[in-house]
Design an enzyme around this catalytic site. Structure first.
Site, short mmCIF file in Angstrom:
data_model
loop_
_atom_site.label_atom_id
_atom_site.label_comp_id
_atom_site.label_asym_id
_atom_site.label_seq_id
_atom_site.Cartn_x
_atom_site.Cartn_y
_atom_site.Cartn_z
N THR A 169 0.78 -0.90 0.05
CA THR A 169 0.11 -0.19 -0.06
C THR A 169 1.03 1.06 -0.16
O THR A 169 1.78 0.67 0.97
CB THR A 169 -0.99 0.36 1.42
OG1 THR A 169 -1.63 -1.25 1.48
CG2 THR A 169 -1.58 1.24 1.07
N LYS A 197 -6.81 1.74 -3.08
CA LYS A 197 -6.85 1.45 -2.15
C LYS A 197 -6.82 2.16 -1.33
O LYS A 197 -6.76 2.23 -0.06
CB LYS A 197 -5.10 0.37 -2.24
CG LYS A 197 -4.40 -0.47 -0.45
CD LYS A 197 -5.29 -1.60 -0.88
CE LYS A 197 -4.62 -2.26 0.35
NZ LYS A 197 -3.87 -2.91 0.56
N LYS A 216 0.58 4.25 9.43
CA LYS A 216 0.63 4.69 8.15
C LYS A 216 -0.11 5.42 7.68
O LYS A 216 0.63 5.85 5.98
CB LYS A 216 1.37 2.82 8.12
CG LYS A 216 2.33 3.08 6.01
CD LYS A 216 2.89 2.18 6.04
CE LYS A 216 1.77 0.59 6.30
NZ LYS A 216 1.13 0.36 4.59
#
Lengths: 335, 335
Positions: free
Chosen positions: A132, A208, A276
């Site tokens: 990602t 995503k 994150k």
């Protein structure tokens, strides 16, 4: 860039593996029927990558595997794979390299670092990037490797370790027709659901990130709601029953709040994953001058939970943070 | 307190009726089999109350109906109900009074205002309060009416107009065993799913508020995500397809985002409903000294959307606000 791949233990990889399933319905069983020939490499043999390597082997590929943890490589070799000692070695003579690491920095190191894939990968071979990351970074990595004559497929994954091992992942892919064509046998072996989201790298990453924005907010909201319910003296098992049958439900509420009801914060997916990923959202949004106040608030709660020492615990720990701040008891707390 | 019921038109009632369904699965059909005898009153014949009155009639009750909009009362009388000219008249000789209004202030006016229910309701009859409100307020209203010898059932509803008309609502009820016993024939006629959440008023309201916290955050998050996706040039119909099959899904994303994809903000449930309900959450949380930063951020977005003139539009209009602020085009915008 010369940066070596970051060291991380297998157990860290497991915690950081974003183990959530994309569909509420459970997949049926191990996929059969997909066939592949030729050589594939998998870089990153954590809970996701290991299962994806298994799916490729089952489909007929000759699979080389590399991980910074030698134990993972040894296990892979003992189970019939080819162990490699570096990304460059794994990628040598491969038709496709599947990179299954945590973030853009690790992906860049695997591509262009010491003993990186770029040193050995054949012309016309394809690099599938599953981490990602910011779509801009994906585009930059793609441009850099494609300038050397190799293909890049933006291929973020969703689905959890079990689906990875079953060849039943969801893959949000984008890239050139040539990259899709070269990667297709591997995609067929690894995915139950392949979304083809455009002909340029970055589109898959962007989809995503939208999913991660929602997933992160929903975990924070679920945590806020269930801790506030506990504070009001409501039976949170009953709250779970009512909400999952109501308009307030979310995939994440349904999936994560049993951890709170059971008082079990053994990490399935860690708090720091969303530190994150919601951080990437903030970077993207600031760069685009697009205000995202709801996900900004959610990020602060993940940060607070991580700061309080729970960064590697299950992400439902955000509920524990609300409870600790407010002196609210949750299941599993000392009496 | 002498406050007359607030004037509102039928169309306003419809907009403010919290028309969301509690379960993803649609209900089958009109309920049959529930039977009731005796006299019931329904106060508030908006989209929800009208359907609930119909369900009571179908079950065999003699139903009186009142609304501040005379047209709604006339329609109800024309379809075989008894029209009433005040809450007091509707409640006279009733065994149960079902109050289906927007908020605590209207509920209080119906109970204790001029021509209020308290003036005429029989001893031992039950008042079912369906408005979403602060649990503390529900407890106070209950104590006040129960001190006069009548029963109070806290009975927030969820399910939308269609389920109301089918007798297939979800009801989140709490109250004394006596209140449940007296109300049960009416509950059976109106609800497909009855949660019995405790023996004191306020518990039902508290569960409803937890649902509203989540529902409100999920609409704001869905709006933030889909507008940010549009800003990045993603096809939002494709975003809808991917997200509803992914871990980022929520009941509200799935239910509301088609309005954005279609560019149709005809109100199914208005922005101002969540200005109200997330406002109640903030009041409750501040009173309890419990921080709720995620729902606080969501409330600000509903407030901003209302301030921009869209308070009575569909609550998916929060996405339009993000788009307008950022100059992002969404479907339905002028070319």
């Amino acid at each position: 860039m010369g940066t070596p791949p970051q060291r991380s233990s297998l157990s860290e990889d497991q915690v950081m593996a974003e183990q959530f399933s994309p569909e509420v319905a459970k997949s049926g069983a191990v996929k059969s029927g997909a066939t592949g020939t030729g050589r594939a490499a998998v870089i990153g043999l954590g809970s996701m990558g290991y299962g994806m390597a298994q799916s490729l082997k089952r489909a007929g590929f000759d699979v080389a595997g590399f991980d910074v943890n030698p134990a993972a490589v040894e296990r892979f070799a003992a189970e019939g794979g080819r162990g490699a000692t570096s990304p460059a070695e794994a990628a040598r003579d491969a038709d496709m390299v599947v990179s299954v690491v945590v973030n853009a920095a690790q992906t860049e190191a695997i591509l262009f670092g010491t003993d990186g894939v770029a040193q050995t990968l054949a012309d016309g071979a394809v690099f599938l990037s599953c981490a990602t990351m910011d779509p801009e970074v994906a585009r930059a990595l793609a441009a850099r490797i494609e300038a050397t004559g190799r293909l890049y497929l933006d291929a973020p994954i969703s689905g959890g370790a079990q689906r990875a091992a079953e060849g039943a992942l969801t893959i949000l892919a984008s890239g050139s027709p040539a990259a899709f064509a070269k990667a297709r046998p591997a995609l067929d072996a690894m995915a139950a659901k392949l979304y083809e989201l455009g002909d340029a790298p970055g589109q898959g990453a962007a989809f995503k990130m939208i999913n991660q924005l929602l997933a992160g907010v929903h975990i924070a909201a679920a945590s806020e709601a269930i801790a506030f319910a506990a504070r009001q003296g409501l039976d949170i098992a009953k709250v779970y029953e009512v909400i999952t049958a109501s308009a307030g439900n979310s995939w994440m509420f349904e999936n994560r709040m049993p951890h709170v009801v059971d008082g079990d914060y053994t990490p399935k997916s860690a708090v720091d994953i969303f530190v994150k990923d919601l951080g990437i959202i903030q970077d993207m949004a600031r760069s685009a001058k697009f205000p995202v106040p709801v996900s900004a608030a959610a990020l602060q709660m993940f940060l607070a939970t991580s700061a309080a020492g729970m960064g590697r615990d299950d992400d439902a720990s955000v509920a524990r943070l609300y409870a600790r701040i407010t002196g609210t008891r949750l299941p599993g707390d000392p009496a």
